[in-house]
Design a protein around this motif. Structure first.
Motif, mmCIF file in Angstrom:
data_model
loop_
_atom_site.group_PDB
_atom_site.id
_atom_site.type_symbol
_atom_site.label_atom_id
_atom_site.label_comp_id
_atom_site.label_asym_id
_atom_site.label_seq_id
_atom_site.Cartn_x
_atom_site.Cartn_y
_atom_site.Cartn_z
ATOM 1 N N ARG A 1 -59.308 -21.893 101.508
ATOM 2 C CA ARG A 1 -59.692 -20.501 101.744
ATOM 3 C C ARG A 1 -58.901 -19.562 100.831
ATOM 4 O O ARG A 1 -57.780 -19.877 100.447
ATOM 5 N N PHE A 2 -59.475 -18.411 100.532
ATOM 6 C CA PHE A 2 -58.774 -17.401 99.764
ATOM 7 C C PHE A 2 -57.865 -16.603 100.695
ATOM 8 O O PHE A 2 -58.318 -16.068 101.703
ATOM 9 N N VAL A 3 -56.590 -16.518 100.335
ATOM 10 C CA VAL A 3 -55.661 -15.702 101.124
ATOM 11 C C VAL A 3 -55.174 -14.503 100.323
ATOM 12 O O VAL A 3 -54.367 -13.714 100.814
ATOM 13 N N GLY A 4 -55.643 -14.366 99.102
ATOM 14 C CA GLY A 4 -55.309 -13.216 98.275
ATOM 15 C C GLY A 4 -56.218 -13.166 97.075
ATOM 16 O O GLY A 4 -56.565 -14.209 96.514
ATOM 17 N N ASP A 5 -56.634 -11.967 96.675
ATOM 18 C CA ASP A 5 -57.544 -11.821 95.536
ATOM 19 C C ASP A 5 -57.437 -10.394 95.024
ATOM 20 O O ASP A 5 -57.710 -9.446 95.759
ATOM 21 N N GLY A 6 -56.997 -10.238 93.769
ATOM 22 C CA GLY A 6 -56.919 -8.904 93.210
ATOM 23 C C GLY A 6 -55.922 -8.815 92.079
ATOM 24 O O GLY A 6 -55.708 -9.784 91.342
ATOM 25 N N ASP A 7 -55.309 -7.630 91.926
ATOM 26 C CA ASP A 7 -54.302 -7.425 90.900
ATOM 27 C C ASP A 7 -53.161 -8.431 91.082
ATOM 28 O O ASP A 7 -52.670 -8.609 92.208
ATOM 29 N N PRO A 8 -52.730 -9.114 90.007
ATOM 30 C CA PRO A 8 -51.714 -10.166 90.162
ATOM 31 C C PRO A 8 -50.452 -9.727 90.888
ATOM 32 O O PRO A 8 -49.988 -10.416 91.804
ATOM 33 N N ALA A 9 -49.885 -8.589 90.510
ATOM 34 C CA ALA A 9 -48.654 -8.134 91.150
ATOM 35 C C ALA A 9 -48.879 -7.856 92.630
ATOM 36 O O ALA A 9 -48.038 -8.187 93.477
ATOM 37 N N ALA A 10 -50.012 -7.252 92.956
ATOM 38 C CA ALA A 10 -50.307 -6.934 94.350
ATOM 39 C C ALA A 10 -50.518 -8.197 95.175
ATOM 40 O O ALA A 10 -50.047 -8.299 96.316
ATOM 41 N N VAL A 11 -51.225 -9.165 94.607
ATOM 42 C CA VAL A 11 -51.481 -10.419 95.323
ATOM 43 C C VAL A 11 -50.178 -11.161 95.595
ATOM 44 O O VAL A 11 -49.935 -11.660 96.700
ATOM 45 N N LEU A 12 -49.296 -11.242 94.588
ATOM 46 C CA LEU A 12 -48.037 -11.960 94.754
ATOM 47 C C LEU A 12 -47.098 -11.277 95.741
ATOM 48 O O LEU A 12 -46.168 -11.897 96.253
ATOM 49 N N ALA A 13 -47.335 -9.994 95.999
ATOM 50 C CA ALA A 13 -46.505 -9.264 96.947
ATOM 51 C C ALA A 13 -47.044 -9.317 98.371
ATOM 52 O O ALA A 13 -46.365 -8.890 99.305
ATOM 53 N N GLU A 14 -48.252 -9.851 98.558
ATOM 54 C CA GLU A 14 -48.840 -9.893 99.891
ATOM 55 C C GLU A 14 -48.077 -10.869 100.794
ATOM 56 O O GLU A 14 -47.764 -11.995 100.372
ATOM 57 N N PRO A 15 -47.796 -10.494 102.033
ATOM 58 C CA PRO A 15 -47.061 -11.379 102.952
ATOM 59 C C PRO A 15 -47.718 -12.734 103.134
ATOM 60 O O PRO A 15 -47.027 -13.761 103.172
ATOM 61 N N ALA A 16 -49.048 -12.772 103.231
ATOM 62 C CA ALA A 16 -49.734 -14.047 103.434
ATOM 63 C C ALA A 16 -49.544 -14.975 102.241
ATOM 64 O O ALA A 16 -49.373 -16.182 102.385
ATOM 65 N N VAL A 17 -49.560 -14.404 101.044
ATOM 66 C CA VAL A 17 -49.376 -15.196 99.834
ATOM 67 C C VAL A 17 -47.940 -15.682 99.740
ATOM 68 O O VAL A 17 -47.673 -16.845 99.409
ATOM 69 N N ARG A 18 -46.983 -14.811 100.048
ATOM 70 C CA ARG A 18 -45.573 -15.202 100.020
ATOM 71 C C ARG A 18 -45.307 -16.323 101.019
ATOM 72 O O ARG A 18 -44.553 -17.257 100.743
ATOM 73 N N GLU A 19 -45.949 -16.260 102.163
ATOM 74 C CA GLU A 19 -45.765 -17.301 103.168
ATOM 75 C C GLU A 19 -46.307 -18.641 102.683
ATOM 76 O O GLU A 19 -45.694 -19.688 102.887
ATOM 77 N N VAL A 20 -47.457 -18.600 102.031
ATOM 78 C CA VAL A 20 -48.060 -19.817 101.501
ATOM 79 C C VAL A 20 -47.148 -20.482 100.484
ATOM 80 O O VAL A 20 -47.013 -21.705 100.432
ATOM 81 N N PHE A 21 -46.473 -19.656 99.661
ATOM 82 C CA PHE A 21 -45.654 -20.196 98.591
ATOM 83 C C PHE A 21 -44.285 -20.691 99.043
ATOM 84 O O PHE A 21 -43.606 -21.386 98.302
ATOM 85 N N LEU A 22 -43.844 -20.336 100.228
ATOM 86 C CA LEU A 22 -42.536 -20.792 100.668
ATOM 87 C C LEU A 22 -42.522 -22.316 100.733
ATOM 88 O O LEU A 22 -43.282 -22.929 101.457
ATOM 89 N N GLY A 23 -41.658 -22.907 99.908
ATOM 90 C CA GLY A 23 -41.552 -24.359 99.880
ATOM 91 C C GLY A 23 -42.509 -25.029 98.927
ATOM 92 O O GLY A 23 -42.468 -26.239 98.762
ATOM 93 N N SER A 24 -43.390 -24.246 98.273
ATOM 94 C CA SER A 24 -44.301 -24.853 97.310
ATOM 95 C C SER A 24 -43.615 -25.027 95.978
ATOM 96 O O SER A 24 -42.563 -24.462 95.706
ATOM 97 N N GLU A 25 -44.218 -25.833 95.122
ATOM 98 C CA GLU A 25 -43.598 -26.186 93.846
ATOM 99 C C GLU A 25 -44.105 -25.277 92.740
ATOM 100 O O GLU A 25 -44.967 -25.637 91.951
ATOM 101 N N VAL A 26 -43.581 -24.081 92.689
ATOM 102 C CA VAL A 26 -43.913 -23.145 91.623
ATOM 103 C C VAL A 26 -42.743 -23.119 90.658
ATOM 104 O O VAL A 26 -41.607 -22.915 91.055
#
Length: 260
Positions: free
Chosen positions: A216-241
């Protein structure tokens, strides 16, 4: 108003109980640059499979250049202008670099004789691989294999280029070189959708960022805005970026304006 180049209309795909795409809808216009991020297993590569024709959706419709392509296979979509790379380059090891790209031009784009040779030469020039044209593919290092993978995709003459983690495993200077190549390809009018864990590589190129998790999409839009979204930050916690091109920390990569 410009018509969309690519349209996904409520596309769903499941393997048993595993959902890889859940009612996904989005459009990409001609010449657009879109980045896709998300944790491992989010369905990113499967999404590319649905777009390119490697996978058939269980529900929904896919349109490309105004034509419904939902049931067309990958070869047919490639002829229409959908080109892609794969996470792990698998060139024909016993062929030269030029022969690998020529096969893509002939079998992917359906070009013949002079047209196929011209497309192959052009793809090698655009990816900086012309000097390695006569080198057997099995002798290439990782960066050169990544460039060859990109050259093979470009030889199919795509109007939509799907890049699947072409920066993975490369050093920062090597990633920067790939970024320059992708920018140049897009500047010539080719739309780009790029899956990548090297976030700064994406933000250097794309104008739109999509975060995919659990199909599912949990963020879509301007890159800086998407990366700042709480849902996106939560998804990335512990991911391999990976760390950014400039050597910033993981939190700096993901959350603009914040530090760890």
């Amino acid at each position: 108003m410009t018509s969309p180049l690519l349209e996904l209309d409520h596309v769903t795909k499941r393997f048993g109980r595993v959902v890889i795409a859940e009612d996904l809808s989005f459009t990409v216009g001609p010449g657009d640059t879109v980045g896709i991020v998300g944790p491992n297993g989010a369905g990113k590569t499967s999404l590319f499979g649905l777009i390119s024709g490697d996978l058939a959706p269980g529900a929904g419709q896919i349109r490309f250049a105004g034509r419904t392509v939902t049931r067309l296979d990958a070869a047919a979509r490639c002829r229409l202008g959908v080109g892609r790379t794969y996470q792990v380059p698998r060139p024909f090891a016993d062929m030269t670099v030029f022969e690998n790209v020529l096969v893509a031009a002939q079998q992917g784009a359906g070009l013949r004789r002079r047209a196929s040779y011209s497309a192959a030469v052009d793809a090698l020039d655009r990816t900086g691989m012309a000097a390695q044209a006569n080198v057997p593919a099995e002798r290439l290092g990782l960066l050169q294999r990544k460039r060859l993978e990109l050259a093979r995709a470009l030889a199919t003459k795509p109007t939509l280029l799907l890049l699947d983690e072409v920066a993975g495993g490369l050093t920062d200077p090597e990633v920067a070189q790939l970024v320059d190549i992708v920018r140049a390809v897009n500047a010539e009018g080719t739309a780009v959708i790029w899956i990548e864990h090297v976030v700064r590589a994406l933000t250097a190129v794309v104008s739109r960022l999509i975060c995919l998790a659990g199909g599912r999409f949990v963020g879509d839009g301007d890159p800086a805005a998407v990366l700042a979204e709480p849902a996106v930050r939560e998804v990335f916690l512990g991911s391999e970026v990976t760390a950014s091109l400039t050597g910033s920390t993981l939190s700096e990569d993901l959350i603009p304006g914040e530090t760890s």
